[in-house]
Scaffold this motif. Structure first.
Motif, PDB file in Angstrom:
ATOM      1  N   PHE A   1       0.818  -1.200   0.000  1.00  0.00           N
ATOM      2  CA  PHE A   1       0.000   0.000   0.000  1.00  0.00           C
ATOM      3  C   PHE A   1       0.852   1.249   0.000  1.00  0.00           C
ATOM      4  CE2 PHE A   1      -4.132  -1.622   0.150  1.00  0.00           C
ATOM      5  CZ  PHE A   1      -4.182  -2.708   1.003  1.00  0.00           C
ATOM      6  N   GLY A   2       1.873   1.281   0.884  1.00  0.00           N
ATOM      7  CA  GLY A   2       2.643   2.499   1.083  1.00  0.00           C
ATOM      8  C   GLY A   2       3.568   2.841  -0.057  1.00  0.00           C
ATOM      9  N   GLN A   3       3.789   1.934  -1.030  1.00  0.00           N
ATOM     10  CA  GLN A   3       4.734   2.200  -2.103  1.00  0.00           C
ATOM     11  C   GLN A   3       4.067   2.829  -3.321  1.00  0.00           C
ATOM     12  OE1 GLN A   3       6.887  -1.337  -2.988  1.00  0.00           O
ATOM     13  NE2 GLN A   3       7.635  -1.634  -0.904  1.00  0.00           N
ATOM     14  N   LEU A   4       2.764   2.864  -3.376  1.00  0.00           N
ATOM     15  CA  LEU A   4       2.079   3.343  -4.569  1.00  0.00           C
ATOM     16  C   LEU A   4       1.531   4.744  -4.304  1.00  0.00           C
ATOM     17  CD1 LEU A   4       0.177   0.085  -5.547  1.00  0.00           C
ATOM     18  CD2 LEU A   4       2.378   0.890  -6.401  1.00  0.00           C
ATOM     19  N   LEU A   5       2.398   5.717  -4.207  1.00  0.00           N
ATOM     20  CA  LEU A   5       2.008   7.086  -3.906  1.00  0.00           C
ATOM     21  C   LEU A   5       2.445   8.009  -5.026  1.00  0.00           C
ATOM     22  CD1 LEU A   5       2.908   7.490  -0.112  1.00  0.00           C
ATOM     23  CD2 LEU A   5       0.665   7.102  -1.113  1.00  0.00           C
ATOM     24  N   THR A   6       1.520   8.814  -5.499  1.00  0.00           N
ATOM     25  CA  THR A   6       1.877   9.873  -6.431  1.00  0.00           C
ATOM     26  C   THR A   6       2.427  11.052  -5.632  1.00  0.00           C
ATOM     27  OG1 THR A   6      -0.298  10.909  -6.304  1.00  0.00           O
ATOM     28  CG2 THR A   6      -0.007   9.146  -7.926  1.00  0.00           C
ATOM     29  N   SER A   7       2.945  12.038  -6.332  1.00  0.00           N
ATOM     30  CA  SER A   7       3.474  13.218  -5.644  1.00  0.00           C
ATOM     31  C   SER A   7       2.364  13.947  -4.891  1.00  0.00           C
ATOM     32  CB  SER A   7       4.125  14.157  -6.663  1.00  0.00           C
ATOM     33  OG  SER A   7       3.188  14.540  -7.667  1.00  0.00           O
ATOM     34  N   GLU A   8       1.172  13.971  -5.481  1.00  0.00           N
ATOM     35  CA  GLU A   8       0.043  14.616  -4.806  1.00  0.00           C
ATOM     36  C   GLU A   8      -0.345  13.852  -3.552  1.00  0.00           C
ATOM     37  OE1 GLU A   8      -4.586  15.968  -5.751  1.00  0.00           O
ATOM     38  OE2 GLU A   8      -3.369  14.927  -7.260  1.00  0.00           O
ATOM     39  N   GLU A   9      -0.327  12.533  -3.610  1.00  0.00           N
ATOM     40  CA  GLU A   9      -0.668  11.731  -2.445  1.00  0.00           C
ATOM     41  C   GLU A   9       0.399  11.824  -1.368  1.00  0.00           C
ATOM     42  OE1 GLU A   9      -3.366   8.246  -4.589  1.00  0.00           O
ATOM     43  OE2 GLU A   9      -1.189   8.024  -4.423  1.00  0.00           O
ATOM     44  N   SER A  10       1.653  11.974  -1.759  1.00  0.00           N
ATOM     45  CA  SER A  10       2.719  12.152  -0.764  1.00  0.00           C
ATOM     46  C   SER A  10       2.504  13.432   0.036  1.00  0.00           C
ATOM     47  CB  SER A  10       4.084  12.187  -1.453  1.00  0.00           C
ATOM     48  OG  SER A  10       4.368  10.958  -2.086  1.00  0.00           O
ATOM     49  N   ALA A  11       2.113  14.498  -0.659  1.00  0.00           N
ATOM     50  CA  ALA A  11       1.814  15.743   0.051  1.00  0.00           C
ATOM     51  C   ALA A  11       0.607  15.569   0.966  1.00  0.00           C
ATOM     52  CB  ALA A  11       1.563  16.868  -0.950  1.00  0.00           C
ATOM     53  N   LEU A  12      -0.364  14.784   0.523  1.00  0.00           N
ATOM     54  CA  LEU A  12      -1.546  14.527   1.335  1.00  0.00           C
ATOM     55  C   LEU A  12      -1.185  13.747   2.591  1.00  0.00           C
ATOM     56  CD1 LEU A  12      -4.617  14.944   1.306  1.00  0.00           C
ATOM     57  CD2 LEU A  12      -4.825  12.754   0.126  1.00  0.00           C
ATOM     58  N   VAL A  13      -0.300  12.780   2.459  1.00  0.00           N
ATOM     59  CA  VAL A  13       0.150  11.987   3.609  1.00  0.00           C
ATOM     60  C   VAL A  13       0.877  12.875   4.615  1.00  0.00           C
ATOM     61  CG1 VAL A  13       1.786  10.203   4.315  1.00  0.00           C
ATOM     62  CG2 VAL A  13       0.208   9.782   2.427  1.00  0.00           C
ATOM     63  N   ASP A  14       1.714  13.787   4.133  1.00  0.00           N
ATOM     64  CA  ASP A  14       2.407  14.713   5.039  1.00  0.00           C
ATOM     65  C   ASP A  14       1.412  15.567   5.809  1.00  0.00           C
ATOM     66  OD1 ASP A  14       4.854  13.777   4.261  1.00  0.00           O
ATOM     67  OD2 ASP A  14       5.171  15.318   2.722  1.00  0.00           O
ATOM     68  N   ALA A  15       0.353  16.021   5.118  1.00  0.00           N
ATOM     69  CA  ALA A  15      -0.670  16.828   5.795  1.00  0.00           C
ATOM     70  C   ALA A  15      -1.402  15.996   6.844  1.00  0.00           C
ATOM     71  CB  ALA A  15      -1.651  17.386   4.767  1.00  0.00           C
ATOM     72  N   PHE A  16      -1.700  14.727   6.522  1.00  0.00           N
ATOM     73  CA  PHE A  16      -2.348  13.841   7.490  1.00  0.00           C
ATOM     74  C   PHE A  16      -1.464  13.650   8.721  1.00  0.00           C
ATOM     75  CE2 PHE A  16      -5.194  11.278   4.340  1.00  0.00           C
ATOM     76  CZ  PHE A  16      -5.945  12.425   4.151  1.00  0.00           C
ATOM     77  N   ARG A  17      -0.177  13.421   8.485  1.00  0.00           N
ATOM     78  CA  ARG A  17       0.732  13.149   9.604  1.00  0.00           C
ATOM     79  C   ARG A  17       0.842  14.351  10.541  1.00  0.00           C
ATOM     80  NH1 ARG A  17       4.894  11.541   6.799  1.00  0.00           N
ATOM     81  NH2 ARG A  17       4.286   9.354   6.798  1.00  0.00           N
ATOM     82  N   LYS A  18       0.901  15.568   9.975  1.00  0.00           N
ATOM     83  CA  LYS A  18       0.978  16.777  10.813  1.00  0.00           C
ATOM     84  C   LYS A  18      -0.299  16.948  11.629  1.00  0.00           C
ATOM     85  CE  LYS A  18       4.082  19.294   7.697  1.00  0.00           C
ATOM     86  NZ  LYS A  18       4.222  20.458   6.778  1.00  0.00           N
ATOM     87  N   ARG A  19      -1.450  16.719  10.994  1.00  0.00           N
ATOM     88  CA  ARG A  19      -2.713  16.878  11.713  1.00  0.00           C
ATOM     89  C   ARG A  19      -2.860  15.827  12.805  1.00  0.00           C
ATOM     90  NH1 ARG A  19      -5.670  20.775  13.073  1.00  0.00           N
ATOM     91  NH2 ARG A  19      -5.032  21.619  11.043  1.00  0.00           N
ATOM     92  N   LEU A  20      -2.480  14.591  12.525  1.00  0.00           N
ATOM     93  CA  LEU A  20      -2.596  13.527  13.522  1.00  0.00           C
ATOM     94  C   LEU A  20      -1.624  13.740  14.677  1.00  0.00           C
ATOM     95  CD1 LEU A  20      -3.067  10.418  11.205  1.00  0.00           C
ATOM     96  CD2 LEU A  20      -4.768  11.507  12.681  1.00  0.00           C
ATOM     97  N   THR A  21      -0.487  14.358  14.414  1.00  0.00           N
ATOM     98  CA  THR A  21       0.440  14.692  15.499  1.00  0.00           C
ATOM     99  C   THR A  21      -0.186  15.690  16.451  1.00  0.00           C
ATOM    100  OG1 THR A  21       2.348  14.283  14.052  1.00  0.00           O
ATOM    101  CG2 THR A  21       2.733  15.594  16.023  1.00  0.00           C
ATOM    102  N   LYS A  22      -0.892  16.685  15.902  1.00  0.00           N
ATOM    103  CA  LYS A  22      -1.596  17.655  16.751  1.00  0.00           C
ATOM    104  C   LYS A  22      -2.700  16.961  17.549  1.00  0.00           C
ATOM    105  CE  LYS A  22      -0.791  21.694  13.801  1.00  0.00           C
ATOM    106  NZ  LYS A  22      -1.438  22.786  13.012  1.00  0.00           N
ATOM    107  N   VAL A  23      -3.409  16.024  16.923  1.00  0.00           N
ATOM    108  CA  VAL A  23      -4.458  15.295  17.625  1.00  0.00           C
ATOM    109  C   VAL A  23      -3.864  14.483  18.771  1.00  0.00           C
ATOM    110  CG1 VAL A  23      -6.183  13.465  17.379  1.00  0.00           C
ATOM    111  CG2 VAL A  23      -5.970  15.223  15.620  1.00  0.00           C
ATOM    112  N   ALA A  24      -2.696  13.866  18.528  1.00  0.00           N
ATOM    113  CA  ALA A  24      -2.042  13.084  19.579  1.00  0.00           C
ATOM    114  C   ALA A  24      -1.605  13.959  20.738  1.00  0.00           C
ATOM    115  CB  ALA A  24      -0.839  12.339  18.990  1.00  0.00           C
ATOM    116  N   ARG A  25      -1.115  15.149  20.434  1.00  0.00           N
ATOM    117  CA  ARG A  25      -0.706  16.060  21.509  1.00  0.00           C
ATOM    118  C   ARG A  25      -1.888  16.454  22.379  1.00  0.00           C
ATOM    119  NH1 ARG A  25       3.172  20.095  17.959  1.00  0.00           N
ATOM    120  NH2 ARG A  25       5.036  18.774  17.963  1.00  0.00           N
ATOM    121  N   ALA A  26      -3.064  16.564  21.766  1.00  0.00           N
ATOM    122  CA  ALA A  26      -4.273  16.915  22.513  1.00  0.00           C
ATOM    123  C   ALA A  26      -4.923  15.690  23.156  1.00  0.00           C
ATOM    124  CB  ALA A  26      -5.271  17.594  21.583  1.00  0.00           C
ATOM    125  N   HIS A  27      -4.308  14.501  22.997  1.00  0.00           N
ATOM    126  CA  HIS A  27      -4.839  13.250  23.531  1.00  0.00           C
ATOM    127  C   HIS A  27      -6.269  13.023  23.049  1.00  0.00           C
ATOM    128  CE1 HIS A  27      -1.842  12.624  27.097  1.00  0.00           C
ATOM    129  NE2 HIS A  27      -1.247  13.035  25.979  1.00  0.00           N
TER     130      HIS A  27
END
Length: 563
Positions: A176-202
């Motif tokens: 799954f993780g190997q089939l990423l377009t450049s647009e999807e890679s940017a989307l994954v980075d945005a997801f990771r940043k948002r989920l990090t904020k969610v984790a900080r807020a528990h």
């Protein structure tokens, strides 16, 4: 020179005009002369075409149609077409043969000449239905555009050129993780940043909310895309890092395990034969690990020590006395904001110094006003440094009050009682002593100080302004830091005593720093036998009324005497 000939199908052909001849029918160009007479006189079936404005129509999901159905020199497609302000319609689209074919996963805008042809009026094609004949189009870089909200291009086809090679931790997964377009890679980075904020807020977050932050809607993704992107957001099981996808759930789902989490675990290297109970246990464990591993950075504080002066201490004491009169508590951050301090810039060391200055000296006849401050947390209780304030003041534990928390409650009740006693007037107001070391040391007398302060206040009244103790102390010949609030109140009482029960009160013109009322104005009213109250709003109204009376009495056009 060039001449244009418009054919029956509305096409215009440009040719070089070398020569021409004039006839009764008009100017005949060589091109018209070469045309067969039969074609010129052949009756044409009526053709209806509605012109379309450039950049007003967009399309996506285009599919080529059999070339035999297209007019000469054109290619025919079927596409989802939407004009601005209209709904999406599946219709045919005719484009010139020589331009680059449109991609089905892009949002395209018709930017050149175009016409909308109703069904049954297009003689160049055997296909029935609406047709858009366009000369050119442009592909937008974004997947969506607010002008055409209903057009949602499909995901970009995955090919070897779009595969990512920068995530070796997913090499053991299902791919799954190997089939990423450049647009999807940017989307994954945005997801990771948002989920990090969610984790900080528990906390946790809905999938629908998560993709909204990235500018998408649920219809943009099929379930397979959802799993693939959440796998790419995480890390392989062997890395030991928490699964951020454990913080994602679906809107409206029942509490518990999200339906996609098993496939996410499979993509991150977990076994495929896990039971439902095992998957749910891993989900709960990974959610706790995500909350535990993402730390909230400690707030930065200034390294410059706080300057503590008498004005700042006086303002704090004034606010805390008002809190005591209302028999309530105040948050530490709220108290600092009232004196215009940013809470993050006051270190615990400065906080101790500040509150010690407010409550010094410690004695049975003085309230510990810092006991009226509570922590900012929901649990309440004393601030973390209250025990240090008590030690600096000289407090020591006893059998009745063994801990700082117990002292916080005891001192709070004592502060309520002492302030209430002062308001009720059970203690007779003192008179300013004539002699004493304070006056003698500075070569001053009681009469001279009162006279100087009264003269300064009358000058301020004539100028229709209010004054602070810096001005009054300078006029009297001493520093404002030399006087406690009690001494200041006694001086103002003597200034206003000759006014009697109905005269104007010059003391109403005295303000603290930042144009706030002095905290002892109620004591002055009480000592002079005037109506007084402990309620801040009512007390402020009385002070404003007295100020207006003073300004009216000392207007430049009024000769006021005997005040």
């Amino acid at each position: 020179m060039y001449v244009g000939t418009q054919r029956a199908d509305h096409r215009v052909e440009l040719t070089t005009l070398d020569h021409c001849r004039l006839t009764d029918d008009g100017i005949i160009t060589p091109h018209l002369a070469d045309a067969s007479p039969t074609s010129a006189t052949e009756p044409m079936s009526p053709s209806v075409a509605f012109p379309l404005l450039p950049d007003s129509v967009a399309f996506t999901a285009s599919v080529p149609v059999d070339a035999t159905e297209a007019a000469p020199g054109q290619l025919l497609y079927e596409a989802d077409v939407q004009p601005v302000g209209s709904d999406v319609v599946r219709m045919r689209l005719a484009l010139p043969h020589g331009i680059e074919p449109p991609l089905s996963h892009r949002l395209n805008v018709i930017d050149g000449s175009a016409h909308l042809i109703p069904p049954g009026t297009d003689t160049s094609s055997t296909e029935r239905g609406w047709l858009v004949r366009a000369e050119s189009f442009s592909a937008l870089t974004e997947r969506t555009d607010p002008r055409w909200p209903a057009l949602r291009p499909a995901a970009e086809p995955r090919g070897p050129q779009a595969r990512s090679t920068e995530r070796p931790e997913t090499s053991g997964a299902t791919g799954f993780g190997q089939l990423l377009t450049s647009e999807e890679s940017a989307l994954v980075d945005a997801f990771r940043k948002r989920l990090t904020k969610v984790a900080r807020a528990h906390g946790i977050i809905n999938w629908e909310t998560l993709i909204t932050y990235a500018g998408h809607v649920p219809a943009d993704f099929i379930p397979e895309d959802q799993v693939r992107l959440l796998v790419a957001t995480g890390h392989h099981r062997s890395s030991g890092k928490p699964v951020l996808a454990s913080l994602v759930k679906l809107a409206g789902q029942r509490p518990g395990l999200p339906p996609f989490f098993r496939e996410v675990l499979l993509g991150l290297g977990w076994e495929s034969d896990l039971t439902d109970a095992q998957v749910e246990g891993i989900w709960a464990e990974q959610q706790k690990a995500a909350h535990r591993c993402v730390r909230v950075p400690a707030p930065t504080t200034t390294t410059v020590p706080l300057t503590i002066d008498s004005d700042l201490v006086g303002r704090l004491r004034q606010h805390l006395q008002l809190v005591a009169r209302g028999q309530s508590l105040i948050k530490w951050s709220s108290l600092l904001k009232k004196v215009r301090l940013v809470p993050s810039t006051v270190s615990p060391t400065d906080a101790v110094r500040l509150l010690v200055a407010v409550d010094f000296p410690y004695g049975s006849g003085r309230p510990v006003l810092s006991s009226l401050i509570r922590a900012d947390s929901q649990q309440g209780g004393p601030v973390a440094f209250f025990d240090k304030v008590l030690r600096e003041l000289g407090w020591s534990p006893s059998s009745a009050v063994p801990t700082a928390r117990a002292a916080w409650k005891a001192e709070r009740e004592r502060a309520y009682a002492l302030v209430a006693q002062s308001v009720r007037g059970t203690v007779a107001p003192q008179r300013l002593a004539e002699g004493g070391a304070f006056w003698t040391k500075r070569g001053l007398t009681r009469t001279a100080v009162i006279s100087s302060v009264r003269a300064s206040l009358i000058s301020a009244a004539r100028r229709q302004v209010r004054v602070g103790w810096h001005t009054l102390a300078t006029a009297a010949g001493f520093s404002p830091d030399d006087l406690s609030d009690k001494a200041r109140a006694l001086i103002l009482i003597e200034v206003d005593r000759p006014a009697g029960p109905t005269g104007v009160l010059l003391s109403s013109l005295v303000i603290s720093t930042e144009n706030t009322p002095v905290p002892y104005f109620a004591d002055i009213l009480q000592a002079l036998g005037r109506p007084h109250t402990s309620r801040p709003i009512e007390l402020g109204r009385i002070r404003k009324v007295e100020q207006a009376r003073v300004f009216e009495a000392y207007q430049p056009s009024t000769e006021a005497t005997g005040t």
